[in-house]
Design an enzyme around this catalytic site. Sequence first.
Site, PDB file in Angstrom:
ATOM      1  N   HIS A  39     -24.128  12.941  -9.502  1.00 45.53           N
ATOM      2  CA  HIS A  39     -23.977  14.159  -9.698  1.00 45.53           C
ATOM      3  C   HIS A  39     -25.292  14.987  -9.330  1.00 45.53           C
ATOM      4  O   HIS A  39     -26.327  14.332  -9.966  1.00 45.53           O
ATOM      5  CB  HIS A  39     -23.740  14.734 -11.029  1.00 45.53           C
ATOM      6  CG  HIS A  39     -22.145  14.714 -11.518  1.00 45.53           C
ATOM      7  ND1 HIS A  39     -21.501  13.321 -11.930  1.00 45.53           N
ATOM      8  CD2 HIS A  39     -21.486  15.458 -11.600  1.00 45.53           C
ATOM      9  CE1 HIS A  39     -20.588  13.962 -12.313  1.00 45.53           C
ATOM     10  NE2 HIS A  39     -20.067  15.106 -12.102  1.00 45.53           N
ATOM     11  N   GLY A  69     -23.658  14.779 -16.541  1.00 46.68           N
ATOM     12  CA  GLY A  69     -24.486  15.450 -17.805  1.00 46.68           C
ATOM     13  C   GLY A  69     -25.437  16.667 -17.127  1.00 46.68           C
ATOM     14  O   GLY A  69     -25.199  16.608 -16.038  1.00 46.68           O
ATOM     15  N   ASP A 110     -12.605  18.049 -10.604  1.00 47.12           N
ATOM     16  CA  ASP A 110     -13.927  17.956 -11.667  1.00 47.12           C
ATOM     17  C   ASP A 110     -13.232  17.599 -13.004  1.00 47.12           C
ATOM     18  O   ASP A 110     -13.444  16.636 -13.538  1.00 47.12           O
ATOM     19  CB  ASP A 110     -14.918  19.054 -11.718  1.00 47.12           C
ATOM     20  CG  ASP A 110     -16.270  18.909 -11.915  1.00 47.12           C
ATOM     21  OD1 ASP A 110     -16.658  17.694 -12.104  1.00 47.12           O
ATOM     22  OD2 ASP A 110     -17.099  19.661 -12.388  1.00 47.12           O
ATOM     23  N   ASP A 136     -12.442  12.868 -19.763  1.00 44.98           N
ATOM     24  CA  ASP A 136     -12.464  13.621 -20.870  1.00 44.98           C
ATOM     25  C   ASP A 136     -12.261  15.390 -20.632  1.00 44.98           C
ATOM     26  O   ASP A 136     -12.132  15.987 -21.684  1.00 44.98           O
ATOM     27  CB  ASP A 136     -13.660  13.380 -21.730  1.00 44.98           C
ATOM     28  CG  ASP A 136     -14.855  13.388 -20.893  1.00 44.98           C
ATOM     29  OD1 ASP A 136     -14.897  13.294 -19.436  1.00 44.98           O
ATOM     30  OD2 ASP A 136     -16.035  13.610 -21.573  1.00 44.98           O
ATOM     31  N   HIS A 163     -13.351  13.279  -7.474  1.00 48.06           N
ATOM     32  CA  HIS A 163     -14.289  13.533  -8.613  1.00 48.06           C
ATOM     33  C   HIS A 163     -13.400  14.482  -9.419  1.00 48.06           C
ATOM     34  O   HIS A 163     -13.020  15.429  -9.471  1.00 48.06           O
ATOM     35  CB  HIS A 163     -15.325  14.317  -7.850  1.00 48.06           C
ATOM     36  CG  HIS A 163     -16.342  14.737  -9.041  1.00 48.06           C
ATOM     37  ND1 HIS A 163     -17.529  14.602  -8.462  1.00 48.06           N
ATOM     38  CD2 HIS A 163     -16.280  15.434 -10.361  1.00 48.06           C
ATOM     39  CE1 HIS A 163     -18.306  15.032  -9.674  1.00 48.06           C
ATOM     40  NE2 HIS A 163     -17.588  15.302 -10.538  1.00 48.06           N
ATOM     41  N   GLU A 199     -26.078  20.380  -8.471  1.00 45.68           N
ATOM     42  CA  GLU A 199     -24.840  21.165  -8.997  1.00 45.68           C
ATOM     43  C   GLU A 199     -25.612  22.365  -9.737  1.00 45.68           C
ATOM     44  O   GLU A 199     -25.618  23.509  -9.232  1.00 45.68           O
ATOM     45  CB  GLU A 199     -24.169  20.242  -9.888  1.00 45.68           C
ATOM     46  CG  GLU A 199     -23.075  21.036 -10.598  1.00 45.68           C
ATOM     47  CD  GLU A 199     -22.336  20.320 -11.509  1.00 45.68           C
ATOM     48  OE1 GLU A 199     -22.859  19.475 -12.202  1.00 45.68           O
ATOM     49  OE2 GLU A 199     -21.375  20.845 -12.097  1.00 45.68           O
ATOM     50  N   HIS A 252     -13.322  14.168 -14.192  1.00 48.08           N
ATOM     51  CA  HIS A 252     -13.514  13.634 -15.377  1.00 48.08           C
ATOM     52  C   HIS A 252     -12.336  13.274 -16.212  1.00 48.08           C
ATOM     53  O   HIS A 252     -11.847  14.467 -16.600  1.00 48.08           O
ATOM     54  CB  HIS A 252     -14.669  14.442 -16.118  1.00 48.08           C
ATOM     55  CG  HIS A 252     -15.996  14.465 -15.193  1.00 48.08           C
ATOM     56  ND1 HIS A 252     -17.089  13.841 -15.709  1.00 48.08           N
ATOM     57  CD2 HIS A 252     -16.224  15.091 -14.085  1.00 48.08           C
ATOM     58  CE1 HIS A 252     -18.060  14.161 -14.822  1.00 48.08           C
ATOM     59  NE2 HIS A 252     -17.602  14.963 -13.921  1.00 48.08           N
TER      60      HIS A 252
END
Length: 331
Positions: free
Chosen positions: A197, A170, A278, A16, A12, A200, A14
Amino acid sequence: MNYSSLPKIDLHCHLDGSVRPQTIIDLANQQNISIPSQDINEIRSLMIAPETCQNLEEYLMRFDLPLSVMQTQAGIERISFELFEDAAKENVKYFEVRFGPQLHQLQGLNFDQIIGSVVKGMQRAEAMYDIKGNYILSILRTFPKDNIRDVIDAGAAYLNKGVVAFDLAGAELPGFCSEFIPYVEYAVEKGYRITIHAGEQGVGQNVFDAVSMLNAERVGHGIHITGHQAAYDLVKQLNIGLETCPSSNIQTKAVDKLSEHPLKAFYEDALPITINTDNRTVSNTTMTDEVRKVMEEFNLSREDYFNIYKISVEQAFASDEVKQHLMSFID
Ligand SMILES: O=c1[nH]cnc2c1ncn2[C@@H]1O[C@H](CO)[C@@H](O)[C@H]1O
Ligand SMILES: [Zn+2]
């Protein structure tokens, strides 16, 4: 213990949220994009989310700067290559990276160009280093839904050739799952694996819904099953992989401090937990840091570590051949 030399798996992360600060400066200069500073330390501090974020929304504001330089094929390819290179250098042996194709269209790239670029960067790193990887396509829950099928269609050409799964990311509102049923069904029909997701920021019911309505095989974070018995039981019964991301969870206030993170209790109750980053830049971390923090905080042994590593192998959206290769690193 030498945490850096341990073989690691990150399921997991990201793209960006994991851009090198120097690369932001280089690409901004190449692309004539104005950025707030040319100083690497200042750029780094603008990208790292503070421990004092009020919530997930504040954390997510850190992605604007990296995304501004991720609008060309060359930029995206470079960032993908560098992330896999960074991971390989700390002994990550298998790496699933996710990103939102919808976020890279500001200068007119189409989804095939965008997805093709991340895959190309990954494959360049795989050829140079001892690392294997796959991409997960994340749809932003707060975005208009009119192009979701286009993302799925474009990614389908890369399925099992660099792309393996579909995700929703998001801000997390209660009850978000029902709106996405037809899109997830479409992705499953095309051959995507599913991770979502959930739990969270939001309630445990979101995890229950992600598994029961969207057939999620894994859940990003999933922390809030602690307050929701039915979600907890469903995750346990169906062996749903929990992609925990400890440092990120503290920044977003999903937990107040690491000692309060439920991952150890989950592990002791035989829930399939994995440890992940993450966002390497936004959460100012690496897999080595996450593993060190978790093992030290919860007094995990080397045997515990390899148990969790094995869970990551089982939960990976990788081929059987890659899984066999990953098992060979266990001593
Ligand atoms: O921890 C998270 N929870 C939910 N969404 C996230 C998290 N980290 C990043 N993103 C979102 O996923 C997008 C694609 O990579 C990022 O731009 C960010 O908005
Ligand atoms: Zn995430």
